[in-house]
Design an enzyme around this catalytic site. Sequence first.
Site, PDB file in Angstrom:
ATOM      1  N   HIS A  91       0.840  -1.117  -0.248  1.00 30.50           N
ATOM      2  CA  HIS A  91      -0.256   0.197   0.680  1.00 30.50           C
ATOM      3  C   HIS A  91       0.867   1.149   0.465  1.00 30.50           C
ATOM      4  CE1 HIS A  91      -3.576   2.518   2.089  1.00 30.50           C
ATOM      5  NE2 HIS A  91      -3.058   2.791   0.934  1.00 30.50           N
TER       6      HIS A  91
ATOM      7  N   ASP B 259       2.001   3.654   3.124  1.00 30.62           N
ATOM      8  CA  ASP B 259       0.953   4.944   2.169  1.00 30.62           C
ATOM      9  C   ASP B 259       1.513   6.528   1.111  1.00 30.62           C
ATOM     10  OD1 ASP B 259      -1.330   5.344   1.274  1.00 30.62           O
ATOM     11  OD2 ASP B 259      -2.208   6.360   3.652  1.00 30.62           O
ATOM     12  N   ASP B 260       1.814   7.284   1.974  1.00 31.70           N
ATOM     13  CA  ASP B 260       2.737   8.038   1.831  1.00 31.70           C
ATOM     14  C   ASP B 260       3.487   9.097   2.618  1.00 31.70           C
ATOM     15  OD1 ASP B 260       0.379   8.473  -0.702  1.00 31.70           O
ATOM     16  OD2 ASP B 260      -0.549   8.272   1.339  1.00 31.70           O
TER      17      ASP B 260
ATOM     18  N   HIS C  52      -9.439   2.029  -1.545  1.00 30.37           N
ATOM     19  CA  HIS C  52      -9.221   1.570  -0.219  1.00 30.37           C
ATOM     20  C   HIS C  52     -10.819   1.775   0.633  1.00 30.37           C
ATOM     21  CE1 HIS C  52      -5.760   3.560  -1.112  1.00 30.37           C
ATOM     22  NE2 HIS C  52      -5.417   3.488  -0.168  1.00 30.37           N
TER      23      HIS C  52
ATOM     24  N   HIS D 214       1.549   5.081  -2.437  1.00 33.22           N
ATOM     25  CA  HIS D 214       1.226   5.444  -3.207  1.00 33.22           C
ATOM     26  C   HIS D 214       2.345   5.854  -4.267  1.00 33.22           C
ATOM     27  CE1 HIS D 214      -3.144   5.236  -2.251  1.00 33.22           C
ATOM     28  NE2 HIS D 214      -2.734   5.357  -1.525  1.00 33.22           N
TER      29      HIS D 214
ATOM     30  N   GLU E 206     -10.918   3.922   6.470  1.00 30.30           N
ATOM     31  CA  GLU E 206      -9.799   4.269   6.624  1.00 30.30           C
ATOM     32  C   GLU E 206     -10.596   5.807   7.810  1.00 30.30           C
ATOM     33  OE1 GLU E 206      -7.641   6.804   4.121  1.00 30.30           O
ATOM     34  OE2 GLU E 206      -6.172   7.090   5.694  1.00 30.30           O
TER      35      GLU E 206
HETATM   36  N1  HPA Z   1      -5.828   7.204   1.206  1.00 30.96           N
HETATM   37  C1  HPA Z   1      -6.870   7.892   0.756  1.00 30.96           C
HETATM   38  N2  HPA Z   1      -6.446   8.616  -0.566  1.00 30.96           N
HETATM   39  C2  HPA Z   1      -5.053   8.121  -0.884  1.00 30.96           C
HETATM   40  C3  HPA Z   1      -4.468   8.362   0.383  1.00 30.96           C
HETATM   41  C4  HPA Z   1      -4.877   7.645   1.489  1.00 30.96           C
HETATM   42  O1  HPA Z   1      -3.996   7.089   2.551  1.00 30.96           O
HETATM   43  N3  HPA Z   1      -3.115   8.553  -0.043  1.00 30.96           N
HETATM   44  C5  HPA Z   1      -3.504   9.014  -0.894  1.00 30.96           C
HETATM   45  N4  HPA Z   1      -3.946   8.878  -1.968  1.00 30.96           N
HETATM   46 ZN    ZN Z   2      -3.284   4.881   0.713  1.00 35.30          ZN
END
Ligand code: HPA
Ligand code: ZN
Length: 339
Positions: free
Chosen positions: A14, A275-276, A194, A16, A197
Amino acid sequence: MEHFIAGLPKLELHLHIEGTLEPELMFALGQRNGVTLPWPDVASLRAAYEFDCLQSFLDLYYLGASVLVTEQDFFDLTWAYLERCAADKVVHVEIFFDPQTHTARGIAFETVLGGIERALQEAERVFGISWRLIMSFLRHLSEEAAFATLAEASPFISRIHGFGLDSSELGNPPGKFARVFARCRELGLPVVAHAGEEGPAAYIWQTIRELEVKRIDHGVRCSEDPELVSYLADTRLPLTVCPLSNVRLKVFDEMAHHNVLTLLEQGLCVTVNSDDPAYFGGYLTANFQALVQALGASREQLCRLCLNAVEASWLSLTDKVRLTRDIRQHAALHGVILH
Ligand code: HPA
Ligand code: ZN
């Protein structure tokens, strides 16, 4: 423990790629392409990384991505991430990219895909990192826009390994994309989304029932529905959990309250991911370290999280057997007993 985590063969499911854009590279690419950013320097950009929810992060993330213009930009972005993977013993990656973030600015789909793919191929050759590529739809945009993007992607489908769904979750339930995802599945590729969250457990059920996902990205709000937790434990439908992301975006108020180890002990196929990482304060290694520091994760639990990632990955059976053996060998070397 630091040494143990550094040497543990890790997988990232996971991630991006646009979320690996470090402030220094953002400014360098901005300069290269004549794109002006609304911050005077790297320090003030970093100071803006104070998020109170998913949307506050996404606003900045889409702005940052505007410096990505040429094929070489996408290569440089991806290569920087993969160099880091090699240094951190991340041996396999399954990467999201958001074509709509770029095609909306007039960047060709092929430019985006070409640069990311070239870096992945190079990293496989140089570092031995295996990879898959997941094209993600932006859920704040319409179903029609998603269908148009799918049409644009159609000449390149053989170079993509799956489809995802990301961006603003609240108000954009998975069911909005049921027909798009049905088309994606007809193409013979796996789909993920997703869910859970910021959105409720009901959104997770929707991804299962209406999108027929192979994995759920995040999914941590499953805890609010015991029936869902039982279902996920029974089916081993994987969750790609991102601890540092969840704390930064206030899904949990602090790491000590994160539920990933509870879910692990309940028998769910949970995995750890970043994630990021450029925006959330750490890459995969830092995510594992945070679980040790705040939750007292044991070496055995860290190994099980990595073994879960092997199970949840889209690797061939041969590669899964090899990575399982590598993780077990690392455990044995450190006297960790795995059942
Ligand atoms: N959630 C939803 N969209 C996203 C995320 C995330 O954590 N990171 C990049 N796009
Ligand atoms: Zn994500």
